[in-house]
Every structure is written in structure tokens, then in C-alpha cells.
Scaffold this motif. Structure first.
Motif, PDB file in Angstrom:
ATOM      1  N   GLY A  50       0.777  -1.218   0.000  1.00 35.09           N
ATOM      2  CA  GLY A  50       0.000   0.000   0.000  1.00 35.09           C
ATOM      3  C   GLY A  50       0.814   1.276   0.000  1.00 35.09           C
ATOM      4  N   VAL A  51       2.112   1.187  -0.281  1.00 36.95           N
ATOM      5  CA  VAL A  51       2.987   2.362  -0.293  1.00 36.95           C
ATOM      6  C   VAL A  51       3.736   2.423  -1.623  1.00 36.95           C
ATOM      7  CG1 VAL A  51       4.936   3.539   0.800  1.00 36.95           C
ATOM      8  CG2 VAL A  51       3.265   2.323   2.214  1.00 36.95           C
ATOM      9  N   LEU A  52       3.697   3.594  -2.257  1.00 36.53           N
ATOM     10  CA  LEU A  52       4.470   3.834  -3.475  1.00 36.53           C
ATOM     11  C   LEU A  52       5.778   4.515  -3.109  1.00 36.53           C
ATOM     12  CD1 LEU A  52       1.262   4.220  -4.165  1.00 36.53           C
ATOM     13  CD2 LEU A  52       2.125   5.164  -6.325  1.00 36.53           C
ATOM     14  N   SER A  53       6.866   4.113  -3.759  1.00 37.63           N
ATOM     15  CA  SER A  53       8.143   4.804  -3.631  1.00 37.63           C
ATOM     16  C   SER A  53       8.486   5.418  -4.985  1.00 37.63           C
ATOM     17  CB  SER A  53       9.252   3.851  -3.197  1.00 37.63           C
ATOM     18  OG  SER A  53       9.031   3.396  -1.880  1.00 37.63           O
ATOM     19  N   ILE A  54       8.747   6.714  -4.978  1.00 34.57           N
ATOM     20  CA  ILE A  54       9.083   7.436  -6.201  1.00 34.57           C
ATOM     21  C   ILE A  54      10.417   8.141  -5.983  1.00 34.57           C
ATOM     22  CG2 ILE A  54       8.416   9.337  -7.736  1.00 34.57           C
ATOM     23  CD1 ILE A  54       5.510   8.691  -7.116  1.00 34.57           C
ATOM     24  N   THR A  55      11.358   7.938  -6.904  1.00 34.32           N
ATOM     25  CA  THR A  55      12.659   8.594  -6.834  1.00 34.32           C
ATOM     26  C   THR A  55      12.672   9.770  -7.792  1.00 34.32           C
ATOM     27  OG1 THR A  55      13.757   6.519  -6.253  1.00 34.32           O
ATOM     28  CG2 THR A  55      15.145   8.311  -7.046  1.00 34.32           C
ATOM     29  N   ARG A  56      12.843  10.965  -7.240  1.00 33.59           N
ATOM     30  CA  ARG A  56      12.881  12.178  -8.049  1.00 33.59           C
ATOM     31  C   ARG A  56      14.218  12.294  -8.766  1.00 33.59           C
ATOM     32  NH1 ARG A  56      10.322  16.014  -3.294  1.00 33.59           N
ATOM     33  NH2 ARG A  56       8.138  15.916  -3.955  1.00 33.59           N
ATOM     34  N   LYS A  57      14.301  13.238  -9.709  1.00 36.45           N
ATOM     35  CA  LYS A  57      15.542  13.415 -10.460  1.00 36.45           C
ATOM     36  C   LYS A  57      16.683  13.888  -9.565  1.00 36.45           C
ATOM     37  CE  LYS A  57      14.588  18.133 -12.083  1.00 36.45           C
ATOM     38  NZ  LYS A  57      14.429  18.982 -13.285  1.00 36.45           N
ATOM     39  N   SER A  58      16.347  14.480  -8.409  1.00 38.09           N
ATOM     40  CA  SER A  58      17.361  14.907  -7.455  1.00 38.09           C
ATOM     41  C   SER A  58      17.998  13.743  -6.725  1.00 38.09           C
ATOM     42  CB  SER A  58      16.742  15.859  -6.423  1.00 38.09           C
ATOM     43  OG  SER A  58      15.771  15.179  -5.647  1.00 38.09           O
ATOM     44  N   GLY A  59      17.408  12.536  -6.843  1.00 33.99           N
ATOM     45  CA  GLY A  59      17.873  11.378  -6.092  1.00 33.99           C
ATOM     46  C   GLY A  59      17.093  11.147  -4.825  1.00 33.99           C
ATOM     47  N   GLU A  60      16.241  12.093  -4.441  1.00 34.90           N
ATOM     48  CA  GLU A  60      15.436  11.960  -3.230  1.00 34.90           C
ATOM     49  C   GLU A  60      14.333  10.925  -3.456  1.00 34.90           C
ATOM     50  OE1 GLU A  60      12.354  14.649  -0.517  1.00 34.90           O
ATOM     51  OE2 GLU A  60      13.107  15.387  -2.446  1.00 34.90           O
TER      52      GLU A  60
END
Length: 331
Positions: A50-60
Motif C-alpha cells: 500500500g505504499v508507493l516509492s518514487i525517486t525524483r531526479k534529485s535522487g530523493e
């Protein structure tokens, strides 16, 4: 970012979209302000429990509860930039690695383990391009052991923010207890405008090797030794620029590596008392002209994200961000 169809917000992503670039909107309940919405764009690196993980272009990495989603969709890779040379991440990863080579190197599948007595993270980190030939958890452990055997901290260098970069690998590193320690931008530009800058380069001396004066100005030369000179001298065609000074150490220095169509700029440093005189521009112009003579047409450099002065200088020269790179270390 528009999420609606017929005026309705819709969630149009599923766990099957892991590995794709997505844009999502989620709701947050903020005390005192009521319901608010937050937008996130990046690579969907996991969707579990039930949790999405998204990596931004900053690496965060951002973790979002599935229950808070109000909209989401797959979006294309960042658009091609409108100025400067066209370049893929794979091409730049190889070029930047050849410009800063280690003293010792060992293959781990398609990955490359690199060491140079601890002189800079770039020469003392694993470069994970391709398949390590092991499950990732085992590969991370092998990296840690290899550096421990050499008395060095273990680092893995990754990249984010462009098509083909390694957001999923960054998320896996975090899940295995590794943490981002340093991030920087890789910037690119057309080379000819740098060489055409209005700068008096008559005082710039170009050599194939760094002399004692050049090394006296170089800030990273705190632990002299043959490994430092090996790294500095590595690359297909290496040039060192020096602007002599009156106090022994030069007023300014720089390094350039010419590799096919690319010219990479590194170690551009100016004496504190000589700053704001345009010496950094003068050094880079002289090096750019030599690189143009050798047939190069494109330029790249790396700059840490908190170096605002250098970022402003490179903005004025036409350098634009291509992607970011990060060094991960076990927590």
C-alpha cells in the motif's frame, strides 16, 4: 501537470508501472489549513504494502500511501534539451569515467570496482553500469568487502534525472541500508561558445603534466603521492592550465580531458584573493580552445549542488544540467 479526463481526477497507474516515470497527486491533511494536495514527478521504484516509492531526479526518494492518491499517470522521459549537444546517459557515464581513472580496478559482472588510495570518491567508488552478475544484495555486500579489504569506505556511484538513469538502483540501495552522501550535477554545453568567450588567455600556460606550482594551488592535493598523479594524469588527452601568480602558487588552475567529441573540465580553482577577476573563465577558455584544436565539439563538467558560485559561472557559459550523480555509502 494535467490529470483529468472529462473534468475528473483519475489514478491511471498500477503496480505494473514500476520502473516508469510517473506524475502523481496526493492529498495531505495539514493542521490548521485543511486538505492540501502535493504533486510528485519521478520514477516509480516500488509499490508494496500500500505504499508507493518514487525517486525524483534529485535522487530523493518519496514514499506515498496508496490511500492518499487522487491522481496519477505515466509521463514521458524529460524532453530533449533545446540547446547544447545531444547526449545519452550511457555515453556520458563512459566519458566521465575515462576522465578520472582509478589506480586499481576490478570487474564485478558489468560493474567496475575502482580504488585510488582514497583520493576522491570518483576514483574510489563502484561504477554500476549494467548487471553485476549477482543478486543486488550480494553485489552490495561484495562491494563493501572489496573496499574494506583496502581500508577504504565503500561507495557506489549512481545517477538520476535523465533517460536510462538509475533511480531503481538508488531505491534498492536505500532498501539495503545505503544512504546518499554527496550529490552533484553533470552539465553539458557546446564547446565553441566557451572557446569564443572574450578572455585574454595570453598568460595561461598549458602543459601535459601538473607541476609543483599547479599542485600547490590544487585544494585536493592534501595527501601527495603517486596515486594522486596517476589519477590526475589519466584520460585520453589531458591538459593542465596555469595562470602564474606573484606569491609562488598560481592565481588560477584548471584541468581538461579531451575524449573524442567531448572535452571535460575539472579542477578549475582560483586563489581566494584573485576571485571575481574572470580568471576561471580565462582558464576554461584557454582549455576549450586547445580542445577545439583537437577536434572536440562538446563540453561537460561536474559541479556539486551547493556550489552556487560555480553554478552561476557555468550558467553564463551555457552549461545546462544533463543528470545528477550520487555517492551512496552504507549507513
Amino acid at each position: 501537470m494535467e490529470f483529468t479526463i472529462g473534468g475528473r481526477l483519475e489514478v491511471r497507474i498500477t503496480p505494473a508501472d514500476v520502473g516508469k516515470r510517473v506524475s502523481v497527486r496526493c492529498r495531505t491533511d495539514s493542521a490548521g489549513t485543511g486538505l492540501e494536495f502535493t504533486d510528485t514527478i519521478g520514477v516509480l521504484t516500488s509499490w508494496n504494502g500500500g505504499v508507493l516509492s518514487i525517486t525524483r531526479k534529485s535522487g530523493e526518494s518519496v514514499h506515498i500511501a496508496e490511500s492518499s492518491l487522487v491522481a496519477g499517470k505515466v509521463v514521458p522521459a524529460a524532453p530533449a534539451r533545446r540547446r547544447g549537444p545531444a547526449a545519452s546517459f550511457e555515453e556520458l557515464a563512459d566519458v566521465t569515467a575515462r576522465a578520472w581513472q582509478p589506480v586499481e580496478s576490478e570487474a564485478l559482472g558489468d560493474w567496475r570496482l575502482r580504488a585510488a588510495g582514497g583520493f576522491t570518491r570518483r576514483a574510489n567508488s563502484a561504477l554500476p553500469l549494467g548487471d553485476p552478475g549477482l543478486p543486488l544484495g550480494e553485489a552490495f555486500g561484495r562491494v563493501g568487502s572489496w573496499y574494506e579489504e583496502r581500508g577504504l569506505p565503500a561507495y557506489i556511484q549512481t545517477a538520476t534525472g535523465a533517460e536510462g538513469t538509475q533511480e531503481t538502483l538508488c531505491a534498492e540501495l536505500e532498501r539495503h541500508g545505503w544512504r546518499r552522501e554527496v550529490s552533484a550535477e553533470v552539465r553539458i554545453a557546446a564547446l565553441a561558445p566557451v572557446g569564443d568567450l572574450d578572455a585574454d588567455v595570453s598568460a595561461v600556460r598549458l602543459t601535459r603534466e601538473p607541476d609543483a606550482a599547479w599542485l600547490a594551488r590544487y585544494q585536493r592535493f592534501s595527501t601527495p603521492g603517486p596515486h594522486v598523479l596517476r589519477v590526475l594524469g589519466s584520460g585520453p588527452s589531458v591538459w593542465f592550465a596555469t595562470v602564474p601568480g606573484d606569491a609562488g602558487a598560481p592565481d588560477a588552475i584548471g584541468r581538461c580531458v579531451v575524449d573524442g567529441r567531448w572535452a571535460g573540465f575539472m579542477a578549475v580553482e582560483v586563489a581566494p584573493e584573485q576571485r571575481r577577476r574572470g580568471l576561471a573563465t580565462t582558464v576554461m577558455t584557454a582549455l576549450a580552445r586547445r580542445a577545439l584544436d583537437e577536434g572536440a565539439s562538446a563540453a561537460w563538467l561536474q559541479v556539486e549542488e551547493d556550489n552556487e558560485g560555480a553554478r552561476a559561472l557555468y550558467d553564463g557559459m551555457g552549461f545546462t544540467p544533463h543528470h545528477r550523480y550520487h555517492h551512496f555509502r552504507p549507513a
